[in-house]
Design an enzyme around this catalytic site. Structure first.
Site, PDB file in Angstrom:
ATOM      1  N   GLU A  52     -29.449 102.883  62.700  1.00 17.18           N
ATOM      2  CA  GLU A  52     -30.731 103.494  63.548  1.00 17.18           C
ATOM      3  C   GLU A  52     -30.603 105.162  63.751  1.00 17.18           C
ATOM      4  OE1 GLU A  52     -28.990 100.638  64.335  1.00 17.18           O
ATOM      5  OE2 GLU A  52     -30.487  99.251  64.444  1.00 17.18           O
ATOM      6  N   PHE A 114     -30.276  88.225  75.275  1.00 18.29           N
ATOM      7  CA  PHE A 114     -29.361  88.612  74.088  1.00 18.29           C
ATOM      8  C   PHE A 114     -30.135  89.881  73.477  1.00 18.29           C
ATOM      9  CE2 PHE A 114     -29.051  88.457  69.245  1.00 18.29           C
ATOM     10  CZ  PHE A 114     -27.623  89.099  69.483  1.00 18.29           C
ATOM     11  N   GLN A 115     -29.400  90.939  73.345  1.00 14.76           N
ATOM     12  CA  GLN A 115     -29.997  92.252  72.631  1.00 14.76           C
ATOM     13  C   GLN A 115     -31.071  92.678  73.761  1.00 14.76           C
ATOM     14  OE1 GLN A 115     -30.774  91.795  68.435  1.00 14.76           O
ATOM     15  NE2 GLN A 115     -28.798  92.298  67.986  1.00 14.76           N
ATOM     16  N   LYS A 164     -41.427  91.086  72.394  1.00 15.52           N
ATOM     17  CA  LYS A 164     -41.777  90.341  71.250  1.00 15.52           C
ATOM     18  C   LYS A 164     -42.999  89.461  71.650  1.00 15.52           C
ATOM     19  CE  LYS A 164     -39.494  87.623  68.005  1.00 15.52           C
ATOM     20  NZ  LYS A 164     -38.011  86.979  67.585  1.00 15.52           N
ATOM     21  N   MET A 481     -15.012 124.378  62.791  1.00 12.93           N
ATOM     22  CA  MET A 481     -15.276 125.193  63.992  1.00 12.93           C
ATOM     23  C   MET A 481     -14.593 124.972  65.509  1.00 12.93           C
ATOM     24  SD  MET A 481     -17.469 127.675  64.710  1.00 12.93           S
ATOM     25  CE  MET A 481     -18.999 127.788  64.157  1.00 12.93           C
TER      26      MET A 481
END
Lengths: 583, 186
Positions: A52, A114-115, A164, A481
């Site tokens: 993502e 969940f999630q 949802k 760097m």
């Protein structure tokens, strides 16, 4: 026209009505209804990323190269938390992004489902604004408003969290209409202040334009107006990392980039000027160096659409709140109507001073016949690609600064780099977003091997969608760097700053179905770069470069513009203990 | 006056007082912030103060326009003039913030706070507490043989003064609302 439909269908309809053609995303449990609707249509192209974070950076690349908002669709919980780095990156660089996240059903919110994650809570400080939509009837309006907020005023990322059950339920769709919300940032600058700036322009003896990403964000017209103003006044112009391309690098008043790794002539012009005209930049610490020694004798005009940028770091003598394009138009109008005056002779002598500084040739480096110097690699890349319709992305680190120094940008929206947040792993997914928006252009990501590995999984995306992005990796087998700072600041103790167990990049490319090119010999470099350009498909170019090259010029932390280091000889004991706490 | 003949510190028309001469002395300012009353709006405001390291001395919030769903947040904060200007500008950036007023600058304003205090004691102390409450125009809202609960409204300084007097007389608990403030005049 209003229509009854499910929330999921509404999402797709709203995106279509907003003119979205590409969505970067990754499916999951809480967005399945929306993915179902995506399956059932052909207007919006869905680009399946591999992580993502890649989706958000790709959307950033799309947005920065087109000026249109980038759109992402990710699932709840880990999908949303993985988007956080990209959101923060877009917030720091003012990039318009709309991220849609799935959420557990409303009746399960707060139950540690969940999630489940508190997505609006987590992303509140890293978005311009965000919404949790609890009613399907409110969904369409919220998405339309999200596009308005992302693009109006100072652009930025927004997020809409959609449970949802809201996606499954039926509601009434409302098409987009001009936003009626109270959020309508002012675009016109105050005429009294603008007139005061014009008077300053007329009287300035040592003026300099200091421009930033705000010019690019304001649109191509702003860049045109800037060019007109610079040519008409003959004032020298420098730009931040974010603003490269607004004024062409081939323009005769161009000083090059300013700041920590900016050009000598640009930084000295900033330090010695008597009028600084800051346009769409924000006096970032990479730009100013030591604040109390920053351009001590200048009048500072600051044009910014965000009032909070003004007086945040540096006190503005002539503050102008407004959109760069609108303000530049008014400046030109007023200046012309007053007879297009400047202190011609004084400005000419100021330009001669600037030309003397140029003679220092601050980007000089010792080339080698046996090892590829990173600066040389970029010079060759510039030479061999400058005639192409070209877009450049970068990762973060030494290679990014060298790219800014050695590549020339003639137009806005051609340069995509993570400026504010400094996100390693930004460039590769960003290049994917750019290539999707410009399928026939040459899109190059100048990378370091360590940065590139941070989002290397997106090679799968590039291959799947046949995106001929060129990954030009300046491989020094170091975190360059970090290594440079450790050399200058930490007694050459190179703690954890080398890249051990690197993959064979050619084999890695081949494993994904892309092309790999390896080059470690300066004599072979041109041919290898041509091979990269001419290959129709994604290329991983492993360019083995000098391992201990430092990036100069450099203004060390805690120092002023006129205390810059030009090369290795200047580096002994440069950063005192006070400077070493700065990053 | 600078070399360019521009008088510094002359801006008078800017909404954000953009051209102040900053001092380093910390000042106390009362801000009234009108916001859309939607979930999370208080978190946005508080998160801004926490995230940018600003100071909150007191904060009150309630919906003041039930039809327009607008809440008024009154924040008392402390900082140098530059920090105060930055706080106002940052508050103004929040998308659901409609208006930011600096009552200390736009003033004069009235500031009021409500406090409830429980005084536990007997005998002379109890009588003295009641007498002082009368002087301060505090009301008794609960009473037992061993205790009073006083309700007092006023400027924060008045409440401080009353609490100081009550302390030796058996002040056991205090609850304060924080400041609500309005500009004087029309």
């Amino acid at each position: 026209m209003t229509r009854e439909m499910t929330g999921a269908k509404m999402v797709v309809q709203a995106l279509k009505d907003q003119g979205v053609d590409t969505v970067f995303g990754y499916p999951g449990g809480a967005v399945l209804p929306i993915y179902d609707e995506i399956f059932l249509q052909n207007d919006i192209r869905h680009i399946l990323v591999r992580h993502e974070q890649g989706a958000v950076h790709a959307a950033e690349g799309y947005a920065r190269s087109t000026g249109k908002p980038g759109v992402c669709l990710v699932t709840s919980g880990p999908g949303a938390t993985n988007a956080v780095t990209g959101l923060t990156d877009a917030l720091m660089d003012s990039i318009p992004i709309v991220v849609l996240t799935g959420q557990v059903p409303t009746f399960m919110i707060g139950s540690d489902a969940f999630q489940e994650a508190d997505t609006v809570g987590i992303t509140r400080p890293c978005t311009k604004h965000n919404w949790l939509v609890k009613e399907t009837d409110a969904l369409a309006d919220t998405i339309h408003e999200a596009f308005h907020v992302a693009t109006a005023g100072r652009p930025g990322p927004v997020l809409v969290d959609i449970p949802k059950d809201v996606q499954f339920a039926n509601g009434t769709y409302t098409p987009p209409k001009p936003s009626t919300s109270h959020y309508q940032p002012m675009v016109k600058g105050d005429m009294e202040e603008i007139t005061e700036l014009v008077a300053a322009i007329e009287n300035a003896k040592k003026p300099v334009f200091y421009t930033g990403g705000g010019v690019i964000n304001s649109g191509p017209a702003a860049s045109q107006l800037l060019r007109e103003l610079v040519e008409a006044t003959g004032f020298p112009i420098t730009s931040t990392l974010m603003g490269l391309g607004a004024y062409p690098a081939s323009g005769k008043h161009w000083l090059g980039m300013l700041g920590m790794h900016g050009l000598y002539e640009a930084n000295l012009a900033m330090h010695d000027c008597d009028l600084m005209i800051c346009i769409g930049a924000r006096f970032d610490d990479r730009i100013t160096g030591r604040i109390d020694a920053f351009s001590p004798n200048s009048i500072k005009a600051h044009i910014d659409i965000d009032p909070s940028s003004i007086n945040k770091v540096i006190k503005a003598d002539i503050p102008i709140v407004g959109d760069v394009g609108h303000v530049l138009e008014d400046i030109l109008k007023v200046w012309k109507s007053r007879g297009r005056k400047t202190e011609t002779e004084a400005v000419a002598s100021w330009r001669r001073q600037v030309d003397d500084w140029r003679k220092v040739n601050c980007l000089a480096y010792a080339n080698s016949e046996t090892t590829i110097k990173p600066q040389y690699a970029l010079q060759r890349l510039e030479e061999l690609t400058k005639k192409h319709d070209r877009y450049i992305c970068t990762e973060v680190g030494q290679h990014q600064m060298w790219a800014a120094q050695f590549l020339n940008f003639e137009d806005p929206n051609r340069w995509m780099t993570s400026g504010g947040l400094g996100t390693m792993g930004y460039g590769f997914p960003a290049s994917i977003g750019v290539q999707l928006a410009h399928p026939d252009s040459l899109v190059i990501n100048v990378a370091g091997e360590a940065s590139w590995l941070m989002n290397m999984q997106e090679l799968g995306t590039a291959v799947q969608f046949r995106l001929p992005v060129k990954q030009f990796i300046l491989n020094n087998e170091r975190l360059g760097m970090v290594r440079q700072w450790q050399e200058l600041l930490h007694g050459e103790r190179y703690s954890q700053s080398w890249s051990e167990a690197l993959p064979d990049f050619v084999k890695l490319a081949e494993a994904f179905g892309a092309k790999g090119i390896y080059c470690d010999n300066p004599a072979d470099l041109d041919d290898a770069i041509m091979e990269m350009i001419n290959y129709d498909g994604p290329v991983l170019f492993d360019c083995l470069v000098e391992k201990h090259e430092n990036c100069f010029p450099m203004i060390p932390s805690g120092k002023a513009h006129n205390e810059m280091l030009l090369g290795e000889a200047d580096t002994q004991g440069v950063i005192d203990s006070k400077g070493s706490v700065l990053v | 006056m600078s070399a360019l003949h521009i008088k510094k510190g002359t801006s008078k028309h800017s909404a954000y007082n953009l051209r102040p001469t900053f001092s380093d002395v910390s000042e106390r300012h009362t801000l009234a912030v009108l916001v859309e009353n939607e979930p999370g709006v208080l978190a946005r405001v508080i998160g801004l103060f926490a995230g940018r390291g600003y100071n909150i001395e007191s904060l009150t919030v309630a919906e003041v326009d039930h039809t327009g769903h607008l809440s008024r947040i009154t924040i008392v904060t402390k900082g140098t003039p530059q920090v105060i200007e930055q706080i106002k500008a940052q508050l103004g950036r929040i998308v659901v913030v409609h208006e930011v007023h600096d009552l200390t600058v736009e003033g004069p304003s009235v500031e009021r706070e409500l406090a409830i205090m429980k005084i536990v004691g007997q005998g002379d102390k109890r009588v003295e507490a009641l007498r002082l409450a009368d002087i301060f125009r505090a009301n008794v809202v609960d009473s037992t043989l061993n205790s009073f609960v006083f309700e007092i409204t006023g400027a924060p300084e008045k409440i401080d003064a009353f609490a100081d007097l009550m302390r030796p007389l058996g002040l056991a608990e205090i609850a304060r609302t924080g400041v609500a403030a309005l500009l004087r005049g029309d």
